[in-house]
Design a protein around this motif. Structure first.
Motif, short mmCIF file in Angstrom:
data_model
loop_
_atom_site.label_atom_id
_atom_site.label_comp_id
_atom_site.label_asym_id
_atom_site.label_seq_id
_atom_site.Cartn_x
_atom_site.Cartn_y
_atom_site.Cartn_z
N THR A 206 4.27 5.79 5.28
CA THR A 206 4.52 5.46 3.86
C THR A 206 3.69 4.08 3.28
OG1 THR A 206 6.46 4.06 3.97
CG2 THR A 206 6.65 6.57 4.01
N GLY A 207 3.38 3.04 4.32
CA GLY A 207 2.97 2.01 3.87
C GLY A 207 3.99 0.80 3.50
N ALA A 208 5.33 1.38 3.39
CA ALA A 208 6.51 0.42 2.94
C ALA A 208 6.53 -0.59 3.92
CB ALA A 208 7.65 1.32 2.62
N LEU A 209 6.62 -1.86 3.23
CA LEU A 209 7.05 -3.22 3.88
C LEU A 209 8.65 -2.81 3.94
CD1 LEU A 209 4.52 -5.66 2.34
CD2 LEU A 209 4.79 -5.03 4.76
N MET A 210 9.15 -3.35 5.17
CA MET A 210 10.67 -3.59 5.08
C MET A 210 11.10 -4.97 4.93
SD MET A 210 11.33 -0.37 6.19
CE MET A 210 10.23 0.30 5.17
N GLU B 187 5.06 -4.10 -2.38
CA GLU B 187 6.22 -3.54 -1.58
C GLU B 187 5.33 -2.66 -0.48
OE1 GLU B 187 9.33 -1.03 -3.51
OE2 GLU B 187 8.95 -2.34 -5.38
N ARG B 188 4.17 -2.73 -0.27
CA ARG B 188 3.34 -1.83 0.70
C ARG B 188 2.30 -2.64 1.12
NH1 ARG B 188 2.28 3.24 -1.32
NH2 ARG B 188 1.21 3.62 0.43
N THR B 189 1.92 -2.48 2.52
CA THR B 189 0.75 -2.80 3.13
C THR B 189 -0.41 -1.86 2.81
OG1 THR B 189 -0.10 -3.72 5.24
CG2 THR B 189 1.08 -1.70 5.50
#
Length: 384
Positions: free
Chosen positions: A151-155, A303-305
């Motif tokens: 998803t590319g979502a950054l944690m 919020e994403r890479t």
């Protein structure tokens, strides 16, 4: 070729990386730390300088807390098998790569750890409130990705780090998708163990990676053997980095990694990050205009890479990726991306997704061509 598979491995590399590998093989081909002659000393210096560059980039105070490995999977196996023991409660997320999932499942079956998987929201972001409640019940470790390769979502690693420090829980982070691009400061973020690959955002050769282990934390080595130190003893050294670095290292690969790190420092990590974000934004905005395309993960760029995965109505993800390659010369990746947990969480376990991941050398013109190609193939899909 339009190469949009940088989440798997970055390509091309900076020219200095190719030159450094070649120079090392021709001129610094001795074993580092295994002799007093000039070539061995120069090889040893190469490793030392690379550790220092990594420490600067990752916020590590003591470069000797960084050990070289062969990839992030190697690093994660060293950490998980070397730290976790029977009865340990381990928290992880539903967005993990198999480099985390498979060792944890093995430990669950063979060593009796108690594994709890924390789900995310509908955009693939970690539910921090759920993790906090589980942490308050007690856990030996939290193992989590810094950014999902699907998803590319950054944690929220820094927020998790504050919680784990408060609870006395170890935080083990998989930074395969972020090291070299996203900001990482192991001290400020409360990271106890950081696993990273050298061939992705760090722009180095394949077969390179590393693991950071905080001061005072002892990992039992996955392999033991020659280190070039304490050669009079048949016991494994108990000090870093030697305790985790048995055998001849990939010196030519590390030479390439050193050159790549120098390139990142010269260009500026923030500059490279912003460029990749711009390209990802261009992809997301372009795909948003195409009927039948569903974006996985958060739309907000902060919020994403730079990993953009989509599903397309009436298209199998593998077939679509193959068409992009054969008809338009676009290299991307269709399928499950070695991350079945993430695809199950996103509802794409049966269909897979097509992943586009621009890199440091991708142009805006190439992104535009990829969007146009997707438009044409989606039009074709509507008629199926």
């Amino acid at each position: 070729m339009i190469y949009l598979d940088n989440a798997a491995t970055t390509w091309p590399k900076p020219e200095c990386v190719y030159a450094a590998v070649d120079y090392c093989l021709r001129n610094i081909a001795a074993n580092p730390g295994r002799g007093g002659h000039r070539m061995a000393r120069e090889a040893g210096l190469l490793l030392f300088e690379t550790r220092e560059l990594l420490a600067q980039l990752l916020g590590v105070e003591d470069p000797n807390r960084i050990c070289f490995t062969y990839n992030a999977t190697d690093s994660l196996n060293i950490a998980l098998l070397g730290l976790l023991k029977e009865g340990d409660v381990v928290l992880t997320t539903s967005l993990e790569h198999n480099a985390v999932a498979r060792p944890l499942r093995w430990l669950e079956r063979n060593r009796g750890i108690r594994l709890k998987i924390i789900g995310g929201d509908d955009q693939g972001r970690l539910r921090l409130d759920v993790l906090q409640k589980e942490l308050e019940q007690g856990a030996a470790a939290v193992v989590m990705t810094h950014a999902s390769n699907v998803t590319g979502a950054l944690m929220p690693v820094a927020e998790v780090g504050r919680l784990t420090r408060r609870q006395g829980t170890q935080l083990i982070v998989d930074a395969a998708q972020t090291a070299g691009v996203e900001p990482i400061d192991v001290e400020a973020m409360g990271i106890d163990v950081l696993a990273f690959s050298g061939h992705k955002g760090l722009l180095g050769p394949q077969g390179t990676g590393g693991i950071y282990v905080r001061e005072g934390l002892v990992i039992q080595p996955l392999r033991t053997g020659g280190t070039g130190s304490l050669s009079e003893s048949d016991r494994q050294p108990d000090f870093m980095p030697d305790s985790l670095e048995s055998g001849t290292p990939n010196t030519p690969g590390i030479a390439g990694l050193r050159a790549a790190l120098q390139y990142i420092h010269e260009q500026g990590r923030e500059v490279l990050q912003e460029r990749e974000r711009l390209l990802a934004r261009q992809l997301i905005n372009g795909f948003a205009e195409i009927p039948g395309v569903r974006l996985l993960g958060p739309a907000a760029e902060e919020e994403r890479t730079a990993v953009v995965s989509v599903t397309v109505r009436n298209w199998d993800s593998g077939a679509l990726a193959r068409e992009l390659d054969e008809q338009y010369g676009i290299a991307c990746r269709g399928g499950l991306h070695c991350a079945p947990w993430a695809h199950e969480a996103m509802g794409t376990l049966k269909t897979g997704a097509v992943r586009f991941s621009p890199g440091a050398f991708t142009s805006t013109e190439e992104i535009e061509q990829a969007v146009r190609a997707m438009e044409k193939l989606c039009e074709k899909g509507q008629s199926l």
